[in-house]
Design an enzyme around this catalytic site. Sequence first.
Site, mmCIF file in Angstrom:
data_model
loop_
_atom_site.group_PDB
_atom_site.id
_atom_site.type_symbol
_atom_site.label_atom_id
_atom_site.label_comp_id
_atom_site.label_asym_id
_atom_site.label_seq_id
_atom_site.Cartn_x
_atom_site.Cartn_y
_atom_site.Cartn_z
ATOM 1 N N HIS A 38 65.734 38.335 32.035
ATOM 2 C CA HIS A 38 66.048 37.022 32.592
ATOM 3 C C HIS A 38 66.952 36.262 31.617
ATOM 4 C CE1 HIS A 38 62.752 37.363 35.648
ATOM 5 N NE2 HIS A 38 62.303 38.206 34.731
ATOM 6 N N HIS A 78 59.054 34.667 31.170
ATOM 7 C CA HIS A 78 60.175 35.556 31.500
ATOM 8 C C HIS A 78 61.416 35.208 30.675
ATOM 9 C CE1 HIS A 78 60.417 32.101 34.299
ATOM 10 N NE2 HIS A 78 61.718 32.190 34.063
ATOM 11 N N GLY A 168 58.375 27.470 38.601
ATOM 12 C CA GLY A 168 57.292 28.367 38.977
ATOM 13 C C GLY A 168 55.969 27.958 38.380
ATOM 14 N N HIS A 273 69.027 34.357 37.254
ATOM 15 C CA HIS A 273 67.605 34.255 36.917
ATOM 16 C C HIS A 273 67.040 35.566 36.399
ATOM 17 C CE1 HIS A 273 63.289 33.761 37.247
ATOM 18 N NE2 HIS A 273 63.437 32.479 37.527
ATOM 19 N N ARG A 368 19.266 32.721 33.408
ATOM 20 C CA ARG A 368 20.095 31.540 33.120
ATOM 21 C C ARG A 368 19.303 30.525 32.298
ATOM 22 N NH1 ARG A 368 20.230 27.398 38.307
ATOM 23 N NH2 ARG A 368 18.124 27.813 39.062
ATOM 24 N N GLU A 422 37.945 26.114 37.838
ATOM 25 C CA GLU A 422 37.561 27.355 37.160
ATOM 26 C C GLU A 422 38.761 28.056 36.511
ATOM 27 O OE1 GLU A 422 34.620 26.803 40.580
ATOM 28 O OE2 GLU A 422 36.799 26.667 40.310
ATOM 29 N N HIS A 472 23.869 33.015 38.886
ATOM 30 C CA HIS A 472 23.767 33.317 40.314
ATOM 31 C C HIS A 472 24.455 34.657 40.586
ATOM 32 C CE1 HIS A 472 22.769 29.135 39.995
ATOM 33 N NE2 HIS A 472 22.439 29.050 41.274
ATOM 34 N N ASP A 480 22.323 30.339 49.907
ATOM 35 C CA ASP A 480 23.718 29.911 49.986
ATOM 36 C C ASP A 480 24.589 30.895 50.755
ATOM 37 O OD1 ASP A 480 23.670 27.423 48.873
ATOM 38 O OD2 ASP A 480 24.125 28.092 46.843
ATOM 39 N N HIS A 484 28.738 32.803 48.523
ATOM 40 C CA HIS A 484 28.337 32.549 47.144
ATOM 41 C C HIS A 484 27.649 33.751 46.498
ATOM 42 C CE1 HIS A 484 29.367 28.487 48.126
ATOM 43 N NE2 HIS A 484 28.891 27.993 46.993
ATOM 44 N N ARG A 531 19.623 33.563 38.935
ATOM 45 C CA ARG A 531 19.000 32.297 39.334
ATOM 46 C C ARG A 531 17.485 32.469 39.408
ATOM 47 N NH1 ARG A 531 18.928 29.588 45.359
ATOM 48 N NH2 ARG A 531 18.112 27.538 44.761
#
Length: 675
Positions: A38, A78, A168, A273, A368, A422, A472, A480, A484, A531
Amino acid sequence: MSAVSPLLASASPETVRLAIDTVRTLAMDAVQAAESGHPGTPMALAPLAYALYATHLRHDPAAPAWVDRDRFVLSVGHASMLLYGSLHLAGYDLPLEEIRNFRQWESLTPGHPEVHHTKGVETTTGPLGQGIANAVGFAVAEASLAATFNRPGHQIVDHYTYFIAGDGCLMEGISHEAASFAGHMKLGKLIGFFDDNGITIDGSTALTCSDDAAQRFAAYGWQVLQVDDVNDLAAIDAAIAEAKADTERPTLIITKTHIGFGSPNRQDSAKAHGEPLGKDEIALTKAAYGWPSTEPFFVPADALAHWREAAAQRAATHTEWKHTWQAYEAAHPELAREFERRMKGELPPQLEQAFPVFDAKSGAVASRAASGAVINAIAGVVPELLGGSADLTGSNLTNVKGAQPFSAAQRDGRNFHFGIREHAMGAIMNGMGLHGGVIPYGGTFLVFSDYMRPAIRLAALMGVQAIYVFTHDSIGLGEDGPTHQPIEHLAALRCIPNLLVLRPADADEVSEAWRTALHHRSGPSAIVLTRQKLAYFGEPARARDGVKQGAYIVADAAGHVPHVVLLASGSEVDVALTAREQLSGHGVRARVVSCTSLERFAQQPVEYRHHVLPTGVPRVAVEAAHPMSWYRWVGDHGAIVGIESFGASAPAPVLFEKFGISADRVVQAARSVLA
């Protein structure tokens, strides 16, 4: 071109222009020689790279790992030749021959920058947007360490984090998560540049995007500045000065550029590019620059001398810091020793005695809950352990009791509220771990490791110590339902190279899983937790050695000569133990093996593996997950009790029965393989 920074006021405009164009021509020549890469973005951003490395970054090419250096992250990975050209010219250990070998086998100039591979590279970038979140993590670590160790008159942690991002990076969703977190936390020592060139691989950004980046980042709580022409070095200087003056907000400097700058036929086009310019176009472009040579990889002596002079001036900041450090050592010797320990990545010796040992009363808990107990037991002796949860603190049990949350007002807080982010959490943890001085951990449900996977993969690729607390862990979470309930996630995580996956079967194994993760410095660890409550086996000494080796014998057959070996992890170890008792009633001698970490077990000497899994003895594996992980271990004549469909919404005991994760199924499978 406007005047250069006062730090280099003695240089002529012609010398500065030559120094900048050297970055451009090296990028063109390297991509052409490799026949891939690039070139356009390095050609556009060369003035910005020069401004940073020559006049703004606190860095020392002779000491790339100096702890109080500024961090620079090229999120547009890049454009790696922008970084490689700057590092070579500034005097890092990156000879011109490595520039010639761009993208070749075992070169120091891979297609995208790789940390620990090329000196001066702070993080591995390539997947767009990751670098922004890594930069946020660097800034978090700096803020935390500064609040912990700095004292009046002794600022031993006082550096900035810079990043360059492109269209990007800003299109990827992780940029939203990370930028929102950074703005809320008021990370004022984070300074980013948005390469606003309006071009992506497919063509104009107008094809897909009409965002107002300025309004977007202002809404996050960032200071937003504008540089109308990246070639205006004075404007870059002024923008950086203004960014530093605002200590309450991170800053995004929107920088107008022309991709493929100077190319008569490729500037401002998608063709600049992601493909070489071609020899003829390179010749035309060099002529447009007034370049003094037609020789590829030509570095003018004046340009190189100017870059090295600038680097020497920047390295003087390291010398100044050494004096600051010496004064700090004299004034605060205990703090200095602790800072050195943490920056070296050495664990405190008192840690080994801090891990809890459970009993029948305290150990019959969900894993847990045992993890939460371990975190709180060791937190007092491992102050560098910082972390939290993606808005699931009460479920992941990641809080250190009595500690303050990390916030804009409480930089030395150690409980992190990452929010429902997350992906950013994983990538921010990567930046924190790469910075040094902290060990990051972050929690969420195992099923949401899907959202984190790109950051987990990069942590493994980079060898970053990060600890994931995934709770879990199976259909055992119950009502759930399938959205999940993780099915394929254990197998998916186990297939990431250099990721240590630990699924403990009782409270003592949880304690040992944490011990193993803290000692695992060369990559990330995932501690996978239930759990529901688990039975307690009550053999902490054996658990310690067993978890360290990945798998061990929990209950052996009479005479240590089994007819069948039952393998399991996590909550299913208890299922295997129950099946062992039932098989005994049928005259079948069964051995139960707890497989806390299949990766760690695979690394053990063959003698140990054959001791645990005797050759010629049939094997049955049981795990409330996809069976893919187990085929290697049971062989052609074994059996696997697992799940190859999605879960369902119901109480956990009902689900285990309906999906056949039961002692009866294991007994049936064992008798079948024996037959």
